[in-house]
Design a protein around this motif. Structure first.
Motif, PDB file in Angstrom:
ATOM      1  N   SER A 295     -49.718  14.620  47.443  1.00  0.00           N
ATOM      2  CA  SER A 295     -49.682  15.895  47.375  1.00  0.00           C
ATOM      3  C   SER A 295     -51.083  16.181  47.227  1.00  0.00           C
ATOM      4  O   SER A 295     -51.860  17.103  47.983  1.00  0.00           O
ATOM      5  N   SER A 296     -51.789  15.618  46.397  1.00  0.00           N
ATOM      6  CA  SER A 296     -53.182  16.120  46.229  1.00  0.00           C
ATOM      7  C   SER A 296     -54.159  15.602  47.389  1.00  0.00           C
ATOM      8  O   SER A 296     -55.066  16.336  47.622  1.00  0.00           O
ATOM      9  N   LEU A 297     -53.983  14.332  48.084  1.00  0.00           N
ATOM     10  CA  LEU A 297     -54.849  14.055  49.143  1.00  0.00           C
ATOM     11  C   LEU A 297     -54.646  15.080  50.240  1.00  0.00           C
ATOM     12  O   LEU A 297     -55.570  15.577  50.875  1.00  0.00           O
ATOM     13  N   ARG A 298     -53.572  15.836  50.503  1.00  0.00           N
ATOM     14  CA  ARG A 298     -53.017  16.576  51.421  1.00  0.00           C
ATOM     15  C   ARG A 298     -53.926  18.028  50.876  1.00  0.00           C
ATOM     16  O   ARG A 298     -54.378  18.655  51.850  1.00  0.00           O
ATOM     17  N   ASP A 299     -53.857  18.293  49.672  1.00  0.00           N
ATOM     18  CA  ASP A 299     -54.349  19.524  49.143  1.00  0.00           C
ATOM     19  C   ASP A 299     -56.059  19.515  49.428  1.00  0.00           C
ATOM     20  O   ASP A 299     -56.588  20.415  49.610  1.00  0.00           O
ATOM     21  N   ASN A 300     -56.528  18.124  49.282  1.00  0.00           N
ATOM     22  CA  ASN A 300     -58.143  18.014  49.403  1.00  0.00           C
ATOM     23  C   ASN A 300     -58.462  17.703  50.801  1.00  0.00           C
ATOM     24  O   ASN A 300     -59.525  17.457  51.128  1.00  0.00           O
ATOM     25  N   GLY A 301     -57.540  18.144  51.756  1.00  0.00           N
ATOM     26  CA  GLY A 301     -57.924  18.187  53.207  1.00  0.00           C
ATOM     27  C   GLY A 301     -57.844  16.614  53.949  1.00  0.00           C
ATOM     28  O   GLY A 301     -58.158  16.742  55.115  1.00  0.00           O
ATOM     29  N   PHE A 302     -57.009  15.884  53.338  1.00  0.00           N
ATOM     30  CA  PHE A 302     -57.105  14.514  54.095  1.00  0.00           C
ATOM     31  C   PHE A 302     -55.979  14.878  55.061  1.00  0.00           C
ATOM     32  O   PHE A 302     -54.968  14.989  54.821  1.00  0.00           O
ATOM     33  N   ASP A 303     -56.483  14.464  56.385  1.00  0.00           N
ATOM     34  CA  ASP A 303     -55.506  14.902  57.654  1.00  0.00           C
ATOM     35  C   ASP A 303     -55.038  13.520  58.285  1.00  0.00           C
ATOM     36  O   ASP A 303     -54.634  13.684  59.455  1.00  0.00           O
ATOM     37  N   GLY A 304     -55.200  12.445  57.697  1.00  0.00           N
ATOM     38  CA  GLY A 304     -54.717  11.022  58.446  1.00  0.00           C
ATOM     39  C   GLY A 304     -53.368  10.811  58.049  1.00  0.00           C
ATOM     40  O   GLY A 304     -52.657  11.635  57.764  1.00  0.00           O
ATOM     41  N   ASP A 305     -53.042   9.699  58.529  1.00  0.00           N
ATOM     42  CA  ASP A 305     -51.816   9.303  58.187  1.00  0.00           C
ATOM     43  C   ASP A 305     -51.607   8.878  56.933  1.00  0.00           C
ATOM     44  O   ASP A 305     -52.284   8.205  56.155  1.00  0.00           O
ATOM     45  N   LEU A 306     -50.337   9.335  56.301  1.00  0.00           N
ATOM     46  CA  LEU A 306     -50.156   9.231  54.809  1.00  0.00           C
ATOM     47  C   LEU A 306     -48.812   8.795  54.565  1.00  0.00           C
ATOM     48  O   LEU A 306     -47.846   9.293  55.191  1.00  0.00           O
ATOM     49  N   SER A 307     -48.518   7.528  54.161  1.00  0.00           N
ATOM     50  CA  SER A 307     -47.413   7.117  53.728  1.00  0.00           C
ATOM     51  C   SER A 307     -47.100   6.487  52.225  1.00  0.00           C
ATOM     52  O   SER A 307     -47.945   6.183  51.504  1.00  0.00           O
ATOM     53  N   LEU A 308     -45.748   7.127  51.735  1.00  0.00           N
ATOM     54  CA  LEU A 308     -45.382   6.821  50.304  1.00  0.00           C
ATOM     55  C   LEU A 308     -44.462   5.919  50.489  1.00  0.00           C
ATOM     56  O   LEU A 308     -43.135   5.965  50.975  1.00  0.00           O
ATOM     57  N   VAL A 309     -44.527   4.493  50.124  1.00  0.00           N
ATOM     58  CA  VAL A 309     -43.344   3.588  49.895  1.00  0.00           C
ATOM     59  C   VAL A 309     -42.772   3.677  48.565  1.00  0.00           C
ATOM     60  O   VAL A 309     -43.356   3.625  47.471  1.00  0.00           O
ATOM     61  N   CYS A 310     -41.385   3.812  48.979  1.00  0.00           N
ATOM     62  CA  CYS A 310     -40.470   4.062  47.482  1.00  0.00           C
ATOM     63  C   CYS A 310     -39.336   3.095  47.753  1.00  0.00           C
ATOM     64  O   CYS A 310     -38.656   3.042  48.373  1.00  0.00           O
ATOM     65  N   GLU A 311     -39.337   2.308  46.383  1.00  0.00           N
ATOM     66  CA  GLU A 311     -38.683   1.199  46.517  1.00  0.00           C
ATOM     67  C   GLU A 311     -37.178   1.819  45.716  1.00  0.00           C
ATOM     68  O   GLU A 311     -36.260   1.472  46.173  1.00  0.00           O
ATOM     69  N   GLU A 312     -37.251   2.862  45.009  1.00  0.00           N
ATOM     70  CA  GLU A 312     -35.991   3.511  44.493  1.00  0.00           C
ATOM     71  C   GLU A 312     -35.223   4.334  45.604  1.00  0.00           C
ATOM     72  O   GLU A 312     -36.195   5.045  46.203  1.00  0.00           O
ATOM     73  N   ARG A 313     -34.096   4.446  45.722  1.00  0.00           N
ATOM     74  CA  ARG A 313     -33.403   5.157  46.847  1.00  0.00           C
ATOM     75  C   ARG A 313     -33.471   6.496  46.615  1.00  0.00           C
ATOM     76  O   ARG A 313     -32.435   7.166  47.107  1.00  0.00           O
ATOM     77  N   THR A 314     -34.317   7.275  46.102  1.00  0.00           N
ATOM     78  CA  THR A 314     -34.249   8.633  45.760  1.00  0.00           C
ATOM     79  C   THR A 314     -35.592   9.252  46.054  1.00  0.00           C
ATOM     80  O   THR A 314     -36.570   8.499  46.202  1.00  0.00           O
ATOM     81  N   LEU A 315     -35.717  10.489  46.151  1.00  0.00           N
ATOM     82  CA  LEU A 315     -37.063  11.346  46.483  1.00  0.00           C
ATOM     83  C   LEU A 315     -37.491  11.146  45.045  1.00  0.00           C
ATOM     84  O   LEU A 315     -36.934  10.708  43.887  1.00  0.00           O
ATOM     85  N   PRO A 316     -38.937  11.059  44.929  1.00  0.00           N
ATOM     86  CA  PRO A 316     -39.809  10.771  43.749  1.00  0.00           C
ATOM     87  C   PRO A 316     -39.152  11.850  42.708  1.00  0.00           C
ATOM     88  O   PRO A 316     -39.071  12.911  43.219  1.00  0.00           O
ATOM     89  N   TYR A 317     -39.071  11.430  41.297  1.00  0.00           N
ATOM     90  CA  TYR A 317     -38.307  12.190  40.399  1.00  0.00           C
ATOM     91  C   TYR A 317     -39.226  12.065  39.059  1.00  0.00           C
ATOM     92  O   TYR A 317     -39.881  11.066  39.015  1.00  0.00           O
ATOM     93  N   GLU A 318     -38.866  12.755  38.271  1.00  0.00           N
ATOM     94  CA  GLU A 318     -39.689  12.895  37.001  1.00  0.00           C
ATOM     95  C   GLU A 318     -38.748  12.113  35.808  1.00  0.00           C
ATOM     96  O   GLU A 318     -37.693  12.328  35.898  1.00  0.00           O
ATOM     97  N   ARG A 319     -39.332  11.207  35.134  1.00  0.00           N
ATOM     98  CA  ARG A 319     -38.676  10.316  34.196  1.00  0.00           C
ATOM     99  C   ARG A 319     -38.377  11.099  32.818  1.00  0.00           C
ATOM    100  O   ARG A 319     -37.496  10.583  32.207  1.00  0.00           O
ATOM    101  N   PRO A 320     -39.286  11.798  32.377  1.00  0.00           N
ATOM    102  CA  PRO A 320     -39.285  12.105  31.033  1.00  0.00           C
ATOM    103  C   PRO A 320     -37.798  13.071  30.465  1.00  0.00           C
ATOM    104  O   PRO A 320     -37.357  12.618  29.524  1.00  0.00           O
ATOM    105  N   PRO A 321     -37.143  13.842  31.357  1.00  0.00           N
ATOM    106  CA  PRO A 321     -35.962  14.240  31.123  1.00  0.00           C
ATOM    107  C   PRO A 321     -34.827  13.012  30.734  1.00  0.00           C
ATOM    108  O   PRO A 321     -33.564  13.253  30.414  1.00  0.00           O
ATOM    109  N   LEU A 322     -34.945  11.961  31.309  1.00  0.00           N
ATOM    110  CA  LEU A 322     -34.079  10.760  31.248  1.00  0.00           C
ATOM    111  C   LEU A 322     -33.860  10.459  29.979  1.00  0.00           C
ATOM    112  O   LEU A 322     -32.558   9.908  29.405  1.00  0.00           O
ATOM    113  N   SER A 323     -34.730  10.476  28.803  1.00  0.00           N
ATOM    114  CA  SER A 323     -34.274  10.135  27.716  1.00  0.00           C
ATOM    115  C   SER A 323     -34.078  11.560  26.621  1.00  0.00           C
ATOM    116  O   SER A 323     -34.094  11.867  25.556  1.00  0.00           O
TER     117      SER A 323
END
Ligand SMILES: Cc1cc2nc3c(=O)[nH]c(=O)nc-3n(C[C@H](O)[C@H](O)[C@H](O)COP(=O)(O)OP(=O)(O)OC[C@H]3O[C@@H](n4cnc5c(N)ncnc54)[C@H](O)[C@@H]3O)c2cc1C
Ligand code: FES
Lengths: 404, 104
Positions: free
Chosen positions: A20-48
């Motif tokens: 997110s920050s790379l795009r906000d800072n104007g990076f316009d090349g190819d950007l890949s996010l490799v996610c091992e968990e089969r979900t969209l990136p999520y927040e962990r603090p609420p889990l407990s």
């Protein structure tokens, strides 16, 4: 760098924020996010916390966000990296070339090296799947033994007690949360847990878990011979950073990928951020690895700035929060190695702050239900504050008026 | 759905549809509206979701509790009569939100 290819390994808090920050800072090349968990990136603090009460939306952003920003979410695990060829290889065999690689692989829950740790109904808590399995078992009357009196253990205990479970916490050290809070704060919170009916056993080690014929945990045996009946055991005994990718790639590690002040590994094209990175901090006397949302987010912002602009030292003030028994604990700075504390407010009323000093210098503030103290102290710690223990101890001391 | 308009300090405005039951903070974050950082994810402990509400709307909104009041005393941008924490505000049809210049 404005164009090129960036691969981010790990779609947790840090990996998401880096993209997110790379795009906000104007990076316009190819950007890949490799996610091992089969979900969209999520927040962990609420889990407990709230998630153990019922379903809440954990996704950091909806799917449309990634499409909109041109972030390619790739489901899979990076199995290896080749720093010479500058490629990351997925477990599917697919190879991703990169100009810059950001390791944001996080950490996994530690388990206990004692007999019976693999019995069913012995849980660790790191992923949404872990939290879902645990939640199903937390019912009124369930006997829950939480092993580890750290933040996650105590948060789970607080929730379990609230849900009507018969709850016990076992902590090996003489204080709960001993690594990260002062005895004052620790003792106060433990008393609140106890007053709500949770048993907290300090200075006790778990020797073994015993199960029934179906392989379900039944008892927890302690080092003094005590046996605790248990329907559910939750292990909150820390994490192990995910650094396996370093070995074949020859990147140095020491309980975390080792990075310099700009969060770069020994390979100038590879950065590491979040729970998996050990870094030199202006706020600590030695290299540290932190496990917090703040650390993941601020390091991600920082790396994005270094990649799109000039590399600079990372200096953000560490902070953390934890919710227990309806109290909001917040910590700014790092209290490790402090030699003097000043208490403001009244622990008996559940509203106080502990100011921690090292050689006369303010290094951390722990606040319980005093969020303004937390926010101001973060601003103070970001600069150089002249605040002395005597200033703080003065009855008329007002943090809002403290010079910055 | 409630239509909420977020106005930035530089005068640009975005109107988005926010599901009823969501907070004004969530509505901004999920739709990529700048300037509402929400560092604590809605826990009412960080004050980085500070916003200004126009006077006409303040009466419709839930009152400020002690914790919110304490945080509003330490916001990075000045506290004004319309100051609120966006994470404590339920999405309501037609709300107009002014985003302060800075949150940190
Ligand atoms: C129950 C719980 C409660 C917490 N509460 C708080 C709190 O109250 N306040 C606070 O500040 N912090 C809290 N934390 C800590 C905080 O959630 C973490 O510090 C934060 O998630 C770290 O983000 P990260 O991106 O570094 O790691 P993670 O969130 O762990 O993300 C790493 C991701 O990378 C993936 N991955 C690993 N290896 C690979 C690979 N080879 N290929 C592809 N993907 C890979 C992992 O599966 C994971 O999805 C809590 C954590 C837990 C578990
Ligand atoms: S999001 Fe932190 S106070 Fe509102």
């Amino acid at each position: 760098m404005a164009g090129g290819r960036i691969v981010v390994v790990g779609g947790g808090q840090a990996g998401f924020q880096a993209c997110s920050s790379l795009r906000d800072n104007g990076f316009d090349g190819d950007l890949s996010l490799v996610c091992e968990e089969r979900t969209l990136p999520y927040e962990r603090p609420p889990l407990s916390k709230d998630y153990l009460r019922g379903d809440i939306d954990l996704a950091l952003r909806p799917e449309s966000f990634y499409d909109g920003k041109g972030i390619d979410l790739i489901a899979g695990r990076v199995a290896g990296i080749d720093p010479r060829a500058r490629t990351a290889t997925l477990d599917s065999g697919r190879s991703l070339p990169y100009d810059r690689l950001i390791l944001a692989t996080g950490a996994r829950a530690r388990t206990l090296p004692v007999p019976g740790a693999r019995l069913s109904n012995v849980f660790t808590l790191r992923t949404v799947g872990d939290a879902e399995s645990l939640r199903k078992r937390l019912e009124a009357g369930t006997r829950v033994v939480v092993v580890g009196g750290g933040f996650i253990g105590l948060e789970v205990a607080s929730l379990a007690q609230e849900l009507g479970c018969d709850t016990t916490v076992v902590e090996v050290l003489p204080h709960a949360m001993a690594r990260v809070v002062t005895p004052q704060t620790s003792d106060t919170l433990v008393e609140v847990h106890r007053s709500r009916g949770t048993r907290v056993l300090l200075g006790r080690r778990v020797a073994a878990f015993d199960g029934d014929h179906a392989g379900r945990v039944r008892q927890v045996a302690l080092d003094n011979g005590t046996r605790l009946e248990a329907d559910v055991v939750v292990l909150g005994v820390g994490v192990v950073p995910n650094v396996e990718l370093a070995y074949k790639a020859n990147l140095p590690t020491s309980d975390g990928f080792l990075v310099d002040q700009t969060l770069r590994t020994s390979d100038p094209a590879i950065y590491a951020i979040g729970d998996c990175a050990r870094f030199p901090s202006r706020h600590a006397s030695s290299l540290i690895r932190l496990e917090s949302v703040q650390n993941a987010v601020d390091q991600a912002h920082h790396v994005a700035r270094c990649i799109t602009g000039q590399p600079e030292p990372y200096t953000a003030v560490p902070w953390f929060w934890s919710d227990q028994c309806g109290l909001k604990l917040q910590i700014s700075g790092i209290s490790l190695g402090h030699d003097q504390t000043v208490l403001k407010g009244d622990p008996a009323e559940g509203r106080f702050s502990v100011f921690c000093f090292r050689s006369g210098e303010l290094v951390a503030v722990e606040s319980v239900n005093r969020p303004a103290d937390h926010i101001i102290s973060r601003r103070l710690l970001a600069g150089t504050t002249e605040l002395t223990p005597d200033d703080v101890a003065h009855p008329d001391f007002d943090l809002k008026k403290a010079p910055r | 759905m409630a239509h909420i308009t977020y106005k930035q300090a530089d005068g640009t405005a975005t109107t988005v549809d926010v599901p009823v039951g969501c907070s004004v903070m969530r509505g901004a974050v999920d739709n990529g509206v700048d300037g509402i950082l929400a560092e604590c994810g809605g826990g009412a402990i960080c004050a980085t979701c500070h916003v200004y509400i126009d006077e006409a709307s303040t009466a419709k909104l839930p009152p400020i509790d002690d914790l919110e009041d304490e945080l509003l005393q330490v916001t990075a941008s000045p506290r004004l009569p319309g100051s609120r924490l966006a994470c404590q505000l339920p999405a309501m049809e037609g709300l107009v939100i002014l985003v302060p210049e800075k949150q940190l």
